[in-house]
Scaffold this motif. Structure first.
Motif, short mmCIF file in Angstrom:
data_model
loop_
_atom_site.label_atom_id
_atom_site.label_comp_id
_atom_site.label_asym_id
_atom_site.label_seq_id
_atom_site.Cartn_x
_atom_site.Cartn_y
_atom_site.Cartn_z
N GLU A 162 4.47 -21.67 11.95
CA GLU A 162 4.50 -20.25 11.63
C GLU A 162 5.92 -19.75 11.84
N LYS A 163 6.43 -19.05 10.84
CA LYS A 163 7.80 -18.53 10.86
C LYS A 163 7.80 -17.05 10.52
N ALA A 200 9.89 -15.63 8.60
CA ALA A 200 10.23 -15.51 7.18
C ALA A 200 9.09 -15.92 6.25
N TRP A 201 8.22 -16.83 6.68
CA TRP A 201 7.24 -17.42 5.77
C TRP A 201 5.80 -17.18 6.18
N CYS A 256 2.57 -21.68 7.44
CA CYS A 256 2.91 -22.53 6.30
C CYS A 256 2.88 -24.01 6.69
N TYR A 268 5.28 -27.29 6.46
CA TYR A 268 6.63 -27.79 6.20
C TYR A 268 6.53 -29.30 6.08
N CYS A 306 -2.77 -21.43 5.40
CA CYS A 306 -1.33 -21.42 5.15
C CYS A 306 -1.08 -20.79 3.78
N THR A 307 -0.09 -19.92 3.71
CA THR A 307 0.18 -19.23 2.44
C THR A 307 1.34 -19.85 1.67
N GLN A 308 2.06 -20.79 2.30
CA GLN A 308 3.21 -21.40 1.63
C GLN A 308 3.35 -22.86 2.05
N HIS A 339 6.66 -25.63 2.24
CA HIS A 339 8.13 -25.73 2.17
C HIS A 339 8.55 -27.18 2.38
#
Length: 144
Positions: free
Chosen positions: A68-69, A71-72, A75, A77, A109-111, A113
């Motif tokens: 978890e970030k 910015a994102w 997600c 990674y 998770c929505t993204q 990367h």
């Protein structure tokens, strides 16, 4: 084709040396033994290693973290993703990315990367075909 997790309690390299041999195609700076030790160390910190297996053997390997970030948000990674050189351009990478999309949804998770070395043009074409965007430049400082 099926995706399997390489669990932390499995004997490395042991019966899963085939998985690590494929990962060595991407991370050639390691030996089988040093890679096994590094994977185990990272797994203790949340790193997960999955592999695609078929009757013909190990087709692809990917290492990732759910994180978890600011910015994102939450997600995935992907740290490492490699298709066995003997199996490229046969849909294995697409299969694995589809698995990641489903895994991301199942874990809220929505993204997704990843980074890819600037010299890896075939990988870049693949990621763009799979719907990834070039969203930023990654900067690094070595030998600090």
């Amino acid at each position: 084709m099926q995706v399997h997790f390489l669990t932390q309690d499995q004997d490395y390299p042991g019966e899963h040396s085939e998985v690590l041999e494929v990962l060595l195609q991407l991370r050639s700076q390691y030996t089988l033994e040093t890679l096994a030790a590094q994977v185990k160390k990272q797994q203790a910190q949340g790193y997960q290693l999955v592999y695609v297996q078929a009757d013909s053997g190990i087709l692809a390997v990917a290492g990732f973290v759910v994180t978890e970030k600011l910015a994102w948000g939450k997600c995935i990674y992907i740290d490492d993703l490699v298709t066995n050189s003997a199996c490229r351009s046969q849909g294995v990478g697409h299969f694995l990315i589809s698995w990641f999309k489903n895994y991301a949804k199942a874990h809220q998770c929505t993204q997704i990367h990843l980074d890819s070395g600037v010299q890896r043009f075939p990988a870049h074409r693949f990621y763009l075909r799979e719907g990834f965007n070039i969203a930023s430049h990654h900067f690094s400082m070595l030998d600090v």
